[in-house]
Design a protein around this motif. Structure first.
Motif, PDB file in Angstrom:
ATOM      1  N   MET A  53      53.851 -74.847 -79.933  1.00 24.82           N
ATOM      2  CA  MET A  53      53.059 -74.882 -78.697  1.00 24.82           C
ATOM      3  C   MET A  53      51.674 -74.275 -78.913  1.00 24.82           C
ATOM      4  O   MET A  53      50.698 -74.708 -78.286  1.00 24.82           O
ATOM      5  CB  MET A  53      53.808 -74.163 -77.584  1.00 24.82           C
ATOM      6  CG  MET A  53      55.077 -74.873 -77.148  1.00 24.82           C
ATOM      7  SD  MET A  53      54.833 -76.622 -76.706  1.00 24.82           S
ATOM      8  CE  MET A  53      53.852 -76.450 -75.216  1.00 24.82           C
ATOM      9  N   ASN A  54      51.579 -73.296 -79.800  1.00 29.98           N
ATOM     10  CA  ASN A  54      50.252 -72.745 -80.126  1.00 29.98           C
ATOM     11  C   ASN A  54      49.371 -73.808 -80.797  1.00 29.98           C
ATOM     12  O   ASN A  54      48.163 -73.858 -80.558  1.00 29.98           O
ATOM     13  CB  ASN A  54      50.389 -71.529 -81.039  1.00 29.98           C
ATOM     14  CG  ASN A  54      50.877 -70.294 -80.293  1.00 29.98           C
ATOM     15  OD1 ASN A  54      50.743 -70.204 -79.072  1.00 29.98           O
ATOM     16  ND2 ASN A  54      51.440 -69.348 -81.024  1.00 29.98           N
ATOM     17  N   LEU A  55      49.999 -74.644 -81.618  1.00 30.94           N
ATOM     18  CA  LEU A  55      49.252 -75.736 -82.249  1.00 30.94           C
ATOM     19  C   LEU A  55      48.771 -76.728 -81.189  1.00 30.94           C
ATOM     20  O   LEU A  55      47.631 -77.213 -81.252  1.00 30.94           O
ATOM     21  CB  LEU A  55      50.123 -76.443 -83.286  1.00 30.94           C
ATOM     22  CG  LEU A  55      49.462 -77.624 -84.024  1.00 30.94           C
ATOM     23  CD1 LEU A  55      48.262 -77.139 -84.851  1.00 30.94           C
ATOM     24  CD2 LEU A  55      50.473 -78.332 -84.926  1.00 30.94           C
ATOM     25  N   ALA A  56      49.626 -77.024 -80.213  1.00 27.61           N
ATOM     26  CA  ALA A  56      49.224 -77.937 -79.130  1.00 27.61           C
ATOM     27  C   ALA A  56      48.070 -77.341 -78.318  1.00 27.61           C
ATOM     28  O   ALA A  56      47.127 -78.052 -77.940  1.00 27.61           O
ATOM     29  CB  ALA A  56      50.419 -78.239 -78.235  1.00 27.61           C
ATOM     30  N   LYS A  57      48.143 -76.043 -78.039  1.00 22.23           N
ATOM     31  CA  LYS A  57      47.048 -75.376 -77.307  1.00 22.23           C
ATOM     32  C   LYS A  57      45.755 -75.422 -78.118  1.00 22.23           C
ATOM     33  O   LYS A  57      44.673 -75.672 -77.575  1.00 22.23           O
ATOM     34  CB  LYS A  57      47.436 -73.927 -77.008  1.00 22.23           C
ATOM     35  CG  LYS A  57      48.553 -73.778 -75.991  1.00 22.23           C
ATOM     36  CD  LYS A  57      48.976 -72.315 -75.864  1.00 22.23           C
ATOM     37  CE  LYS A  57      50.166 -72.179 -74.931  1.00 22.23           C
ATOM     38  NZ  LYS A  57      50.672 -70.782 -74.872  1.00 22.23           N
ATOM     39  N   LEU A  58      45.870 -75.174 -79.415  1.00 21.64           N
ATOM     40  CA  LEU A  58      44.707 -75.226 -80.296  1.00 21.64           C
ATOM     41  C   LEU A  58      44.115 -76.637 -80.304  1.00 21.64           C
ATOM     42  O   LEU A  58      42.887 -76.825 -80.308  1.00 21.64           O
ATOM     43  CB  LEU A  58      45.122 -74.818 -81.711  1.00 21.64           C
ATOM     44  CG  LEU A  58      44.008 -74.533 -82.725  1.00 21.64           C
ATOM     45  CD1 LEU A  58      43.174 -73.333 -82.276  1.00 21.64           C
ATOM     46  CD2 LEU A  58      44.615 -74.267 -84.101  1.00 21.64           C
ATOM     47  N   GLY A  59      44.996 -77.631 -80.284  1.00 24.56           N
ATOM     48  CA  GLY A  59      44.549 -79.020 -80.248  1.00 24.56           C
ATOM     49  C   GLY A  59      43.774 -79.345 -78.985  1.00 24.56           C
ATOM     50  O   GLY A  59      42.747 -80.044 -79.021  1.00 24.56           O
ATOM     51  N   ASN A  60      44.257 -78.840 -77.839  1.00 25.26           N
ATOM     52  CA  ASN A  60      43.534 -79.058 -76.584  1.00 25.26           C
ATOM     53  C   ASN A  60      42.151 -78.419 -76.624  1.00 25.26           C
ATOM     54  O   ASN A  60      41.167 -79.002 -76.154  1.00 25.26           O
ATOM     55  CB  ASN A  60      44.347 -78.502 -75.409  1.00 25.26           C
ATOM     56  CG  ASN A  60      45.358 -79.507 -74.874  1.00 25.26           C
ATOM     57  OD1 ASN A  60      45.013 -80.649 -74.596  1.00 25.26           O
ATOM     58  ND2 ASN A  60      46.609 -79.081 -74.728  1.00 25.26           N
ATOM     59  N   ARG A  61      42.072 -77.210 -77.199  1.00 19.76           N
ATOM     60  CA  ARG A  61      40.776 -76.540 -77.311  1.00 19.76           C
ATOM     61  C   ARG A  61      39.836 -77.315 -78.246  1.00 19.76           C
ATOM     62  O   ARG A  61      38.630 -77.418 -77.988  1.00 19.76           O
ATOM     63  CB  ARG A  61      40.950 -75.099 -77.798  1.00 19.76           C
ATOM     64  CG  ARG A  61      41.534 -74.168 -76.748  1.00 19.76           C
ATOM     65  CD  ARG A  61      41.278 -72.707 -77.105  1.00 19.76           C
ATOM     66  NE  ARG A  61      41.965 -72.294 -78.323  1.00 19.76           N
ATOM     67  CZ  ARG A  61      43.204 -71.829 -78.364  1.00 19.76           C
ATOM     68  NH1 ARG A  61      43.905 -71.707 -77.239  1.00 19.76           N
ATOM     69  NH2 ARG A  61      43.739 -71.460 -79.513  1.00 19.76           N
ATOM     70  N   TYR A  62      40.395 -77.828 -79.313  1.00 19.85           N
ATOM     71  CA  TYR A  62      39.613 -78.629 -80.262  1.00 19.85           C
ATOM     72  C   TYR A  62      38.994 -79.846 -79.562  1.00 19.85           C
ATOM     73  O   TYR A  62      37.799 -80.133 -79.722  1.00 19.85           O
ATOM     74  CB  TYR A  62      40.510 -79.052 -81.427  1.00 19.85           C
ATOM     75  CG  TYR A  62      39.944 -80.137 -82.306  1.00 19.85           C
ATOM     76  CD1 TYR A  62      38.981 -79.853 -83.268  1.00 19.85           C
ATOM     77  CD2 TYR A  62      40.366 -81.467 -82.170  1.00 19.85           C
ATOM     78  CE1 TYR A  62      38.449 -80.853 -84.076  1.00 19.85           C
ATOM     79  CE2 TYR A  62      39.856 -82.468 -82.975  1.00 19.85           C
ATOM     80  CZ  TYR A  62      38.892 -82.160 -83.915  1.00 19.85           C
ATOM     81  OH  TYR A  62      38.374 -83.158 -84.708  1.00 19.85           O
ATOM     82  N   ILE A  63      39.785 -80.567 -78.794  1.00 21.16           N
ATOM     83  CA  ILE A  63      39.287 -81.750 -78.077  1.00 21.16           C
ATOM     84  C   ILE A  63      38.224 -81.338 -77.059  1.00 21.16           C
ATOM     85  O   ILE A  63      37.186 -82.007 -76.909  1.00 21.16           O
ATOM     86  CB  ILE A  63      40.439 -82.506 -77.396  1.00 21.16           C
ATOM     87  CG1 ILE A  63      41.424 -83.059 -78.439  1.00 21.16           C
ATOM     88  CG2 ILE A  63      39.917 -83.635 -76.510  1.00 21.16           C
ATOM     89  CD1 ILE A  63      40.830 -84.096 -79.372  1.00 21.16           C
ATOM     90  N   ASP A  64      38.469 -80.221 -76.351  1.00 20.92           N
ATOM     91  CA  ASP A  64      37.482 -79.733 -75.376  1.00 20.92           C
ATOM     92  C   ASP A  64      36.142 -79.440 -76.046  1.00 20.92           C
ATOM     93  O   ASP A  64      35.071 -79.750 -75.509  1.00 20.92           O
ATOM     94  CB  ASP A  64      37.998 -78.469 -74.681  1.00 20.92           C
ATOM     95  CG  ASP A  64      39.161 -78.744 -73.735  1.00 20.92           C
ATOM     96  OD1 ASP A  64      39.345 -79.920 -73.355  1.00 20.92           O
ATOM     97  OD2 ASP A  64      39.885 -77.785 -73.391  1.00 20.92           O
ATOM     98  N   GLN A  65      36.219 -78.798 -77.207  1.00 21.27           N
ATOM     99  CA  GLN A  65      34.993 -78.401 -77.905  1.00 21.27           C
ATOM    100  C   GLN A  65      34.255 -79.603 -78.503  1.00 21.27           C
ATOM    101  O   GLN A  65      33.017 -79.656 -78.487  1.00 21.27           O
ATOM    102  CB  GLN A  65      35.322 -77.392 -79.011  1.00 21.27           C
ATOM    103  CG  GLN A  65      35.778 -76.035 -78.502  1.00 21.27           C
ATOM    104  CD  GLN A  65      36.384 -75.162 -79.600  1.00 21.27           C
ATOM    105  OE1 GLN A  65      36.482 -75.578 -80.754  1.00 21.27           O
ATOM    106  NE2 GLN A  65      36.792 -73.953 -79.234  1.00 21.27           N
TER     107      GLN A  65
END
Length: 551
Positions: A458-470
């Motif tokens: 789930m931390n990887l999924a959260k990191l992925g969402n932040r990556y897309i946002d950025q």
């Protein structure tokens, strides 16, 4: 993480055998079945030879009591609930190689053979003892079905240990005894039984348990505490007519005690599987690879109330036989409670699995129960936290990430994974995090730390969402299509590998993600899975459904 693929291990996953005197509730699932399934699935993906077995304990006293309540026979009641448990496990996608029952001819033969072997080696002896007896019911009673005044404190208690003061005693020391089945008066009658000479294994068991540096402290401490009191001979026969027959003369009206024969079920189930058409190797002796190859590892998934049976009793039986491997680890969990109180079939305080699955998805249940798994202390199921888990984590984090990337590729690249060129540092960092997650998640799974392993994903999924946002591919597509293409190529690979990582936990979700990339309807290997440029993406419906909460 060690490379399991280079040298496959034989992993035997043994799951506690439930009494089939009622339907399964969520406590049964969270305590042993779900962690065992996650563990077995992971090791299959890692390239190991996994055999996962369990079955229904049809011979326990609770089964005979339930049969009386329903005015039927123990056989009929145990078959009824065995079928219910079997179907429930299928509904939850538990990947048993064999889920069987103690009522099979095979189980009877394996138990009797082991009984005779221990007898031949001198580990069994006959004794006369006084046992609790109900004149009204005309039956001997197990300790759990008698109640009386504690000899150590002014409390009413059951069995052989006081619920109030915690002190042990012999049932005959209780005063004003009654049967908890029908409140009839209890007396004691002499009867002959066969006993297992447990004291002969005291020293070997002590050395063996002390050597287990990787066991959970609670498991090791409880086991050593049990040994510190000194082992005593334990009866392995009972005055009942339901169960496995005792294979010696003058014991035709007695049966083998369920605590002895049920733990042998792991062995009998392994043999049954090897002789069935589920074994595609056609080698009917292949079960020996798990039971007699000293490099094989056995993992027993239990609740904390079952610890001594798997760290003392079963190992003693196996030591006495001299033929079989001992447990590598006894993975015992604490209890899952329901809104602050312990799940109880008898008190009807439970969330029944069948009722739950009529309303909610099995993947949401697997996710939530893993996230609150009682690995080191009791945990609590509440409806509010389940709804939050589904809506805020599965839907808003994992599902939303997949949906965003899928929609962006569909709308801007005709549902085809785009080509990448000259990816930047953030892109490289994201790919590195994906690859690192295999090691971190795998390490936690190796250690049977399922909550931590799920958090890593789930931390990887959260990191992925932040990556897309950025990276804002919806904006860069207008100014530099190649940068957007790079971002969505990384995003596609993020989804692909989340599908692999989540597979032991949410197998249906994993297969949906595989179908998205046309990877086929197969369980993936535990390694980085590239979504190559040019792959046509299939549109899939949202992975998870938001639960509308009534106010």
């Amino acid at each position: 993480m060690k490379s399991l693929k280079n040298k496959p291990e034989n992993i035997l996953v043994c799951v506690a055998w439930p009494y089939v005197n009622g339907e399964p509730h969520l406590g049964h699932i969270a305590g042993n079945n779900l962690p065992a399934d996650i563990f077995a699935r992971y090791h299959r993906m890692a390239g190991n030879n996994v055999l996962m077995v369990s079955g229904s304990d049809q011979h326990g006293t609770p089964v005979t009591i339930r049969a009386k309540e329903e005015n039927t026979t123990p056989k009929e009641i145990s078959e009824k609930y065995h079928n219910i448990w079997s179907e429930t496990f299928k509904d939850l996608d538990f990947s048993f190689d064999l889920y069987t029952k103690t009522g099979t001819e095979n189980h009877k033969e394996v138990v009797q053979k082991l009984f005779n072997l221990l007898n031949e080696k001198g580990y069994l002896q006959e004794k006369v003892s006084k046992q609790p007896y109900s004149e009204e019911s005309e039956m001997f009673l197990s300790d759990r079905y008698i109640e009386g005044d504690c000899p150590h404190c002014p409390s009413r208690t059951k069995g052989d240990q006081c619920d109030n003061c915690g002190k042990d005693f012999e049932p005959i020391d209780l005063k004003n005894l009654i049967s908890t089945i029908d409140n009839s008066k209890v007396t004691f009658k002499e009867t002959n039984h066969i006993y297992l000479k447990l004291p002969e294994f005291q020293e070997d068991l002590n050395k063996w348990i002390k050597s287990k540096s990787y066991w959970k402290p609670a498991v090791k401490n409880q086991s050593l505490g049990f040994l510190s009191k000194g082992l005593i001979d334990r009866a392995i026969t009972r005055d009942i007519d339901w169960g496995v027959e005792v294979p010696i003369k003058n014991y035709e009206k007695k049966r083998i005690y369920v605590w002895f024969e049920a733990v042998i079920g792991y062995l009998s189930a392994s043999i049954e599987w090897a002789e069935s058409d589920k074994n595609i190797s056609n080698n009917k002796d292949i079960w020996k690879e798990w039971w007699q190859n000293p490099e094989s590892k056995h993992f027993y998934f239990q609740g904390k109330d079952n610890i001594p049976f798997h760290t003392i009793i079963l190992p003693a039986i196996l030591m006495g036989s001299g033929e079989y491997n001992l447990p590598y680890d006894v993975v015992a969990n604490e209890y899952l409670n329901f809104s602050g109180k312990q799940f109880s079939k008898s008190k009807n305080w439970a969330v029944w699995v069948s009722d739950f699955l009529k309303e909610y998805d099995s993947e949401a249940l697997r996710y939530y129960l893993t996230s609150i798994m009682p690995e080191s202390s009791d945990s609590d199921f509440t409806w509010d936290s389940f709804f939050e888990s589904n809506n805020n984590e599965l839907v808003a984090t994992f599902g939303n990430l997949v949906n965003r990337i899928q929609s962006l590729i569909k709308n801007n690249f005709d549902n085809v994974v785009p080509n990448f060129e000259k990816i930047d540092d953030k892109d490289n960092e994201m790919i590195s995090e994906i690859k690192r997650s295999y090691e971190s998640t795998g390490n936690f799974l190796e250690k049977r730390q399922f909550r931590n392993s799920l958090k890593e994903i789930m931390n990887l999924a959260k990191l992925g969402n932040r990556y897309i946002d950025q990276k804002e591919p919806w904006a860069t597509i207008k100014s530099d299509k190649q940068i957007a293409a790079n971002t969505l190529w990384v995003g596609a690979n993020l989804i692909s590998n989340l599908g692999v990582l989540i597979s032991p936990f949410l197998p249906k979700t994993s297969l949906k993600i595989s179908s998205m990339f046309n990877f086929g309807n197969v369980i993936p290997e535990w390694k980085y899975r590239e979504a190559k440029s040019g792959i046509k993406i299939n549109n899939i419906s949202p992975l998870f459904k938001k639960i509308e909460i009534e106010k």
